[in-house]
Design a protein around this motif. Structure first.
Motif, PDB file in Angstrom:
ATOM      1  N   MET A   1     -20.026 -47.322  41.403  1.00 22.40           N
ATOM      2  CA  MET A   1     -19.637 -47.127  40.016  1.00 22.40           C
ATOM      3  C   MET A   1     -20.099 -45.760  39.495  1.00 22.40           C
ATOM      4  N   LYS A   2     -21.355 -45.388  39.842  1.00 23.48           N
ATOM      5  CA  LYS A   2     -21.876 -44.090  39.397  1.00 23.48           C
ATOM      6  C   LYS A   2     -21.059 -42.944  39.972  1.00 23.48           C
ATOM      7  N   VAL A   3     -20.632 -43.081  41.217  1.00 27.61           N
ATOM      8  CA  VAL A   3     -19.845 -42.031  41.858  1.00 27.61           C
ATOM      9  C   VAL A   3     -18.515 -41.855  41.143  1.00 27.61           C
ATOM     10  N   VAL A   4     -17.878 -42.967  40.758  1.00 29.60           N
ATOM     11  CA  VAL A   4     -16.601 -42.902  40.050  1.00 29.60           C
ATOM     12  C   VAL A   4     -16.783 -42.214  38.705  1.00 29.60           C
ATOM     13  N   ILE A   5     -17.822 -42.574  37.979  1.00 27.41           N
ATOM     14  CA  ILE A   5     -18.082 -41.969  36.668  1.00 27.41           C
ATOM     15  C   ILE A   5     -18.363 -40.476  36.822  1.00 27.41           C
ATOM     16  N   LEU A   6     -19.190 -40.107  37.815  1.00 29.90           N
ATOM     17  CA  LEU A   6     -19.478 -38.694  38.041  1.00 29.90           C
ATOM     18  C   LEU A   6     -18.208 -37.944  38.425  1.00 29.90           C
ATOM     19  N   GLY A   7     -17.368 -38.560  39.233  1.00 30.83           N
ATOM     20  CA  GLY A   7     -16.105 -37.944  39.620  1.00 30.83           C
ATOM     21  C   GLY A   7     -15.212 -37.711  38.420  1.00 30.83           C
ATOM     22  N   ILE A   8     -15.146 -38.688  37.533  1.00 29.73           N
ATOM     23  CA  ILE A   8     -14.340 -38.551  36.310  1.00 29.73           C
ATOM     24  C   ILE A   8     -14.898 -37.444  35.426  1.00 29.73           C
ATOM     25  N   LEU A   9     -16.222 -37.402  35.266  1.00 31.61           N
ATOM     26  CA  LEU A   9     -16.839 -36.356  34.447  1.00 31.61           C
ATOM     27  C   LEU A   9     -16.598 -34.980  35.060  1.00 31.61           C
ATOM     28  N   PHE A  10     -16.697 -34.885  36.395  1.00 31.64           N
ATOM     29  CA  PHE A  10     -16.449 -33.618  37.064  1.00 31.64           C
ATOM     30  C   PHE A  10     -15.001 -33.165  36.852  1.00 31.64           C
ATOM     31  N   PHE A  11     -14.046 -34.071  37.027  1.00 32.97           N
ATOM     32  CA  PHE A  11     -12.634 -33.765  36.828  1.00 32.97           C
ATOM     33  C   PHE A  11     -12.376 -33.353  35.383  1.00 32.97           C
ATOM     34  N   ALA A  12     -12.988 -34.058  34.431  1.00 33.83           N
ATOM     35  CA  ALA A  12     -12.807 -33.734  33.013  1.00 33.83           C
ATOM     36  C   ALA A  12     -13.343 -32.339  32.705  1.00 33.83           C
ATOM     37  N   SER A  13     -14.474 -31.980  33.310  1.00 27.81           N
ATOM     38  CA  SER A  13     -15.031 -30.646  33.037  1.00 27.81           C
ATOM     39  C   SER A  13     -14.149 -29.559  33.624  1.00 27.81           C
ATOM     40  N   ILE A  14     -13.534 -29.810  34.788  1.00 29.45           N
ATOM     41  CA  ILE A  14     -12.615 -28.839  35.368  1.00 29.45           C
ATOM     42  C   ILE A  14     -11.393 -28.690  34.474  1.00 29.45           C
ATOM     43  N   THR A  15     -10.871 -29.800  33.976  1.00 37.07           N
ATOM     44  CA  THR A  15      -9.699 -29.781  33.115  1.00 37.07           C
ATOM     45  C   THR A  15      -9.985 -28.997  31.842  1.00 37.07           C
ATOM     46  N   VAL A  16     -11.149 -29.216  31.234  1.00 34.94           N
ATOM     47  CA  VAL A  16     -11.509 -28.490  30.016  1.00 34.94           C
ATOM     48  C   VAL A  16     -11.619 -27.000  30.308  1.00 34.94           C
ATOM     49  N   SER A  17     -12.268 -26.644  31.428  1.00 37.98           N
ATOM     50  CA  SER A  17     -12.412 -25.234  31.774  1.00 37.98           C
ATOM     51  C   SER A  17     -11.063 -24.583  32.017  1.00 37.98           C
ATOM     52  N   ALA A  18     -10.166 -25.304  32.653  1.00 40.95           N
ATOM     53  CA  ALA A  18      -8.854 -24.746  32.969  1.00 40.95           C
ATOM     54  C   ALA A  18      -8.039 -24.474  31.714  1.00 40.95           C
ATOM     55  N   GLN A  19      -8.328 -25.181  30.639  1.00 40.16           N
ATOM     56  CA  GLN A  19      -7.573 -25.011  29.412  1.00 40.16           C
ATOM     57  C   GLN A  19      -8.069 -23.828  28.584  1.00 40.16           C
ATOM     58  N   GLN A  20      -9.212 -23.249  28.935  1.00 37.42           N
ATOM     59  CA  GLN A  20      -9.749 -22.137  28.178  1.00 37.42           C
ATOM     60  C   GLN A  20      -8.972 -20.876  28.507  1.00 37.42           C
ATOM     61  N   ARG A  21      -8.203 -20.403  27.557  1.00 38.82           N
ATOM     62  CA  ARG A  21      -7.412 -19.201  27.768  1.00 38.82           C
ATOM     63  C   ARG A  21      -8.082 -17.979  27.153  1.00 38.82           C
ATOM     64  N   ALA A  22      -8.881 -18.180  26.124  1.00 38.79           N
ATOM     65  CA  ALA A  22      -9.520 -17.069  25.425  1.00 38.79           C
ATOM     66  C   ALA A  22     -11.006 -17.033  25.746  1.00 38.79           C
ATOM     67  N   ALA A  23     -11.485 -15.824  26.018  1.00 38.32           N
ATOM     68  CA  ALA A  23     -12.906 -15.639  26.313  1.00 38.32           C
ATOM     69  C   ALA A  23     -13.236 -14.166  26.138  1.00 38.32           C
ATOM     70  N   THR A  24     -14.515 -13.892  26.047  1.00 40.70           N
ATOM     71  CA  THR A  24     -14.929 -12.499  26.057  1.00 40.70           C
ATOM     72  C   THR A  24     -14.785 -11.980  27.488  1.00 40.70           C
ATOM     73  N   PHE A  25     -14.656 -10.671  27.633  1.00 37.34           N
ATOM     74  CA  PHE A  25     -14.592 -10.076  28.960  1.00 37.34           C
ATOM     75  C   PHE A  25     -15.828 -10.481  29.772  1.00 37.34           C
ATOM     76  N   GLN A  26     -16.989 -10.501  29.101  1.00 34.63           N
ATOM     77  CA  GLN A  26     -18.239 -10.787  29.776  1.00 34.63           C
ATOM     78  C   GLN A  26     -18.298 -12.234  30.270  1.00 34.63           C
ATOM     79  N   ALA A  27     -17.899 -13.175  29.432  1.00 35.83           N
ATOM     80  CA  ALA A  27     -17.917 -14.590  29.827  1.00 35.83           C
ATOM     81  C   ALA A  27     -16.915 -14.854  30.946  1.00 35.83           C
ATOM     82  N   ALA A  28     -15.755 -14.232  30.859  1.00 35.99           N
ATOM     83  CA  ALA A  28     -14.740 -14.416  31.897  1.00 35.99           C
ATOM     84  C   ALA A  28     -15.254 -13.872  33.232  1.00 35.99           C
TER      85      ALA A  28
END
Length: 154
Positions: A1-28
């Motif tokens: 169960m913990k592995v599934v939850i961690l997998g979902i959280l990992f996937f969600a964090s990738i999805t959120v990061s992928a949606q970030q289109r705007a950033a400073t040059f330094q952060a990018a």
């Protein structure tokens, strides 16, 4: 169960990061998204050497008008969401577009803007929302980018 939850959280964090289109040059750059790498994938919308420009002839004026409209529309969006600059702010940005006008990356330098961290975070959040739903009013047969200074103001 913990592995599934961690997998979902990992996937969600990738999805959120992928949606970030705007950033400073330094952060990018810290996340491996450098101007050098992006410039290998995107051609200049306008270039001093017109042979290297994506837009040529009359299309250059059409691109310029679409680009100015993007900046005006962004200002309207920020204002509609209660964001104010307080004073004119000069920013250098480079915007990367898909051929259909979708914004892939909106990179900017906010070092000289004099914004506190909270205001900068709010601006980037709103800019990400705007960029995710905006399409430039011109298209091309390949990916393109435009850079330059802009003065953002209320």
């Amino acid at each position: 169960m913990k592995v599934v939850i961690l997998g979902i959280l990992f996937f969600a964090s990738i999805t959120v990061s992928a949606q970030q289109r705007a950033a400073t040059f330094q952060a990018a750059a810290k996340s491996g998204l450098t101007v050098y790498l992006l410039n290998k994938q995107y051609s200049n919308a306008l270039d001093n050497d017109s042979n290297k420009s994506v837009f040529k002839g009359n299309a250059q004026k059409k691109f310029y008008n679409a680009y100015v409209a993007l900046l005006a529309d962004m200002g309207t969006y920020l204002h509609a969401n209660g964001f104010t600059w307080g004073k004119p702010i000069r920013v250098v940005h480079r915007i990367y577009f898909e051929g259909d006008g979708t914004i892939d990356h909106y990179l900017l330098n906010l070092d000289a803007a004099g914004m506190d961290a909270a205001k900068q975070a709010r601006f980037l959040k709103l800019l990400n929302q705007f960029a995710a739903n905006y399409k430039l009013r011109i298209t091309a047969d390949k990916k393109f980018a435009q850079c330059g200074p802009a003065i953002y103001q209320d």
